[in-house]
Design a protein around this motif. Structure first.
Motif, PDB file in Angstrom:
ATOM      1  N   ARG A  52       0.868  -1.187   0.000  1.00  0.00           N
ATOM      2  CA  ARG A  52       0.000   0.000   0.000  1.00  0.00           C
ATOM      3  C   ARG A  52       0.898   1.228   0.000  1.00  0.00           C
ATOM      4  O   ARG A  52       1.855   1.311   0.768  1.00  0.00           O
ATOM      5  CB  ARG A  52      -0.893   0.007   1.233  1.00  0.00           C
ATOM      6  CG  ARG A  52      -1.878   1.148   1.231  1.00  0.00           C
ATOM      7  CD  ARG A  52      -2.773   1.236   2.449  1.00  0.00           C
ATOM      8  NE  ARG A  52      -2.880   0.064   3.260  1.00  0.00           N
ATOM      9  CZ  ARG A  52      -4.044  -0.465   3.676  1.00  0.00           C
ATOM     10  NH1 ARG A  52      -5.180   0.067   3.326  1.00  0.00           N
ATOM     11  NH2 ARG A  52      -4.055  -1.522   4.450  1.00  0.00           N
ATOM     12  N   ARG A  57       5.078   6.841   2.468  1.00  0.00           N
ATOM     13  CA  ARG A  57       4.985   5.637   3.302  1.00  0.00           C
ATOM     14  C   ARG A  57       4.607   4.425   2.457  1.00  0.00           C
ATOM     15  O   ARG A  57       3.799   4.519   1.537  1.00  0.00           O
ATOM     16  CB  ARG A  57       3.934   5.870   4.375  1.00  0.00           C
ATOM     17  CG  ARG A  57       3.773   4.730   5.327  1.00  0.00           C
ATOM     18  CD  ARG A  57       2.794   5.094   6.406  1.00  0.00           C
ATOM     19  NE  ARG A  57       2.404   3.898   7.131  1.00  0.00           N
ATOM     20  CZ  ARG A  57       1.521   3.887   8.088  1.00  0.00           C
ATOM     21  NH1 ARG A  57       0.921   4.999   8.438  1.00  0.00           N
ATOM     22  NH2 ARG A  57       1.227   2.773   8.696  1.00  0.00           N
ATOM     23  N   ARG A  58       5.202   3.271   2.791  1.00  0.00           N
ATOM     24  CA  ARG A  58       4.897   2.013   2.114  1.00  0.00           C
ATOM     25  C   ARG A  58       4.555   0.970   3.172  1.00  0.00           C
ATOM     26  O   ARG A  58       5.332   0.755   4.096  1.00  0.00           O
ATOM     27  CB  ARG A  58       6.102   1.508   1.307  1.00  0.00           C
ATOM     28  CG  ARG A  58       6.688   2.504   0.319  1.00  0.00           C
ATOM     29  CD  ARG A  58       5.790   2.674  -0.883  1.00  0.00           C
ATOM     30  NE  ARG A  58       6.382   3.499  -1.917  1.00  0.00           N
ATOM     31  CZ  ARG A  58       6.136   4.773  -2.077  1.00  0.00           C
ATOM     32  NH1 ARG A  58       5.353   5.403  -1.248  1.00  0.00           N
ATOM     33  NH2 ARG A  58       6.678   5.462  -3.064  1.00  0.00           N
ATOM     34  N   ASP A  59       3.385   0.341   3.039  1.00  0.00           N
ATOM     35  CA  ASP A  59       2.963  -0.721   3.951  1.00  0.00           C
ATOM     36  C   ASP A  59       2.943  -2.036   3.177  1.00  0.00           C
ATOM     37  O   ASP A  59       2.080  -2.253   2.331  1.00  0.00           O
ATOM     38  CB  ASP A  59       1.578  -0.443   4.528  1.00  0.00           C
ATOM     39  CG  ASP A  59       1.535   0.813   5.396  1.00  0.00           C
ATOM     40  OD1 ASP A  59       2.521   1.059   6.124  1.00  0.00           O
ATOM     41  OD2 ASP A  59       0.521   1.535   5.333  1.00  0.00           O
ATOM     42  N   SER A  60       3.897  -2.911   3.472  1.00  0.00           N
ATOM     43  CA  SER A  60       4.027  -4.175   2.766  1.00  0.00           C
ATOM     44  C   SER A  60       3.099  -5.232   3.359  1.00  0.00           C
ATOM     45  O   SER A  60       2.955  -5.338   4.576  1.00  0.00           O
ATOM     46  CB  SER A  60       5.478  -4.662   2.849  1.00  0.00           C
ATOM     47  OG  SER A  60       5.574  -5.970   2.316  1.00  0.00           O
TER      48      SER A  60
END
Length: 88
Positions: A52, A57-60
């Motif tokens: 995401r 910001r990156r949410d794996s």
């Protein structure tokens, strides 16, 4: 069934359009899994996982493909290939 329950029932079945790899994917349930999003986008969840993207910001969701998440209209995701990379 109360009005609140009816509203909640309707919300549970609501679908949204999300963006995966810069392409719109329609009909995504608000409560879904990363693997279901990949499948709706035509991407093999056996060789990819979802990330995401929120600004910087990156949410794996690596190794979390079957865990339920909530998605929002026009939310952005990218797919990441996990298979072998060819060498030359």
């Amino acid at each position: 069934m109360t009005v609140a329950e009816t509203r909640h029932e309707g919300a549970a079945h609501k679908t949204v359009t999300v963006i995966v790899d810069e392409e719109p994917v329609s009909g995504v349930p608000r409560h879904t899994t990363p693997n279901e999003i990949l499948q709706l986008a035509g991407i093999d969840s056996a060789t990819h996982y979802l990330v995401r993207v929120k600004g910087r910001r990156r949410d794996s969701f690596k190794d979390q493909g079957d865990e339920e998440i909530t998605v929002h209209e026009r939310e952005t995701f990218v797919s990441v290939f996990t298979g072998p990379t060819p060498t030359s």
